[in-house]
Design an enzyme around this catalytic site. Structure first.
Site, PDB file in Angstrom:
ATOM      1  CB  CYS A 112      -0.940   0.064   1.258  1.00  0.00           C
ATOM      2  SG  CYS A 112      -2.335  -0.905   1.028  1.00  0.00           S
ATOM      3  CB  CYS A 117      11.467   4.139  -6.284  1.00  0.00           C
ATOM      4  SG  CYS A 117      12.118   3.213  -5.052  1.00  0.00           S
TER       5      CYS A 117
END
Ligand code: ZN
Length: 491
Positions: A297, A449
């Site tokens: 998530c 990232c």
């Protein structure tokens, strides 16, 4: 025969973001082969090196499980729908807790309801399905919640409000600002507090007549059985695969029901796994996906209201199990899609060869679930040579020295919109292999990232494809924001 193959959210990035792909095929094997021929990027996710469908890829043909039939050879008669159902956990494995276990458990000796309770539960008491008998069963019940986050919030609030006599809570996390959009147990003033402190306080406000037992521990094979033993029903509201398998196996070994829920972006799953009466989680997902394959998530995001819906369904199943009413979700997997606003139900079968819940189990005790799920030890970087990592300060010194290099951002476009390093090139990691021609392999690349796992994968992909000077920015753009550029928003 036209087969509509349904692509699960985590894999849509490899299939032009499509939810459904139509192919013409006469067997399940042909349909899957057509799919991966059209979208080569899907192949490694669905097929192993041996060319066989991976064991954690579950297929349902017209909502029927095809695993225990002749899987790939299963014929398709007429137009059909083939659903690929992956296992979803929702998060990553957290750091261990600072403190040791402690328990304030007291035995409930409830045999009657006092006048305050009669007033409080009056809307339950007037229903024939609950009545005084059902309400006393709730008062005598002991429910253990694994996780007090997104799913645990509604589970805890509804079970406390319903008068479940003793609620055990397992968590060791601290309330973070990014929890507040979905974890309704917590408010602004709780940020930075241990979740269990805040949760116990909040649930006591909901219902002072119940007992709350915090277990501030990292659940593992050494403590799970001891903690679970004292409870009637276990609610799985965790966010990582090792804990899910641990919860499942401990429940099977102790013969207790496991009320399962999981969420990802707009989709949720709910079931009741109960080895003694039906299939368990391992019957459905024999093995976890390799680490990093299914985004968490934190990487993939989750709609704030989704755990409210899925957790409420879990609370509903717990109450039904306790009062012995209705049809529990045993042997059924309920799928919820918030975008389509649709519920689907899949029939689950007990795996006659299940290692833990079958008649002749090959596993009779808990194992090392981190190892089972292939989670690298905390100190180890995931499958990367140390030299491939660079720190934010190293990269900053390259900038100061005027060194010629390029920055590749492998996050999603929504994340790029929140913050980015100036001059970086955006290619989401799922698209990297198909768009690798856009990058110059002779250049020096710094790949980043959000926190590092996706860029580690991306750096490996670049190295494997002839980019000898690809480096991973350790700690991602978050570390960059902390160490180099505080003007960047963190998320
Ligand atoms: Zn099983």
């Amino acid at each position: 025969m036209t087969v509509l193959i349904q692509i699960p959210t985590p894999l849509r990035g490899f299939a032009d973001e499509q939810a459904e792909v139509a192919v013409a095929a006469a067997t399940v094997g042909e349909a899957m082969e057509q799919l991966v021929t059209r979208y080569e990027g899907l192949r490694p996710h669905l097929f192993g090196d041996d060319g066989k469908l991976r064991t954690f890829v579950n297929l349902f043909l017209n909502d029927e499980d095809v695993r225990y039939l002749e899987r790939e050879a299963t014929p398709i008669n007429g137009d059909a729908t083939l659903a690929i159902i992956p296992s979803i956990a929702g998060g990553t494995v957290a750091e261990p807790p600072p403190a040791a276990a402690q328990s304030t458990a007291k035995q409930s000796t409830a045999t009657e309801l006092n006048p305050e309770e009669i007033l409080r539960y009056s809307r339950h008491l007037i229903m024939p399905e609950v009545g005084s008998e059902g309400q006393l069963k709730l008062k005598q019940a002991k429910v253990l919640m694994i996780g007090t986050g997104g799913l645990g919030s509604p589970v805890g609030m509804y079970l406390a409000a319903a008068g479940v006599g003793r609620l055990g809570l397992v968590d060791f996390d601290v309330v973070d600002e990014s929890n507040l959009h979905r974890q309704l147990l917590y408010s602004n003033t709780d940020v930075g507090r241990p979740k269990l402190d805040a949760a116990v306080e909040r649930l006591h406000e909901v219902n002072p007549h119940i007992e709350l037992t915090p277990h501030p521990v990292l659940l593992d094979s050494s403590n799970a059985l001891e903690i679970f033993e004292d409870y009637d029903v276990i609610v799985d509201g965790t966010d990582n695969f090792p804990t899910r398998y641990l919860v499942n196996d401990a429940c099977v070994l102790l013969g207790k029901p496991n009320v399962y829920g999981s969420i990802f972006r707009f989709e949720g799953q709910v079931s009741v796994f109960w080895g003694a009466k039906g299939p368990c989680y391992r019957c459905l997902f024999a093995e976890p996906p390799p680490p990093g394959l299914v985004p968490s998530c934190a990487e993939g995001g989750v709609l704030g209201v989704l755990p409210g819906i899925i957790g409420s369904l879990q609370a509903n199943e717990v109450i039904k199990l306790i009062i012995g009413q209705g049809d529990p979700l045993i042997g059924r997997l309920l799928l919820f899609d918030a975008l389509r606003m649709s519920f689907r139900e899949l029939k689950l079968r007990k795996n006659p060869d299940c290692p833990i819940c079958s008649e002749n189990p090959t596993q009779t005790e808990l194992i090392d679930y981190e190892q089972f799920c292939g989670v690298p030890a905390v100190a180890e970087e995931p499958a990367l040579n140390d030299l491939i990592d660079v720190t934010p300060s190293q990269v900053q010194s390259w900038m100061n020295d005027g060194r010629d290099f390029s920055i590749l951002d492998v996050r999603g476009p929504q994340e790029y919109a929140i913050c980015r390093i100036d001059g970086s090139t955006l290619i989401p990691v799922a698209e990297l292999e198909s768009r690798i021609d856009e990058l110059d392999p002779s250049k020096l690349w710094v790949v980043h990232c959000h926190h590092g796992p996706r860029s580690t994968r991306a750096t490996n992909i670049l190295r494997d494809n002839g980019f000898p000077q690809a480096y991973n920015l350790a700690g991602g753009i978050d570390a960059w924001a902390v160490e180099v550029d505080p003007s960047l928003p963190r998320y």
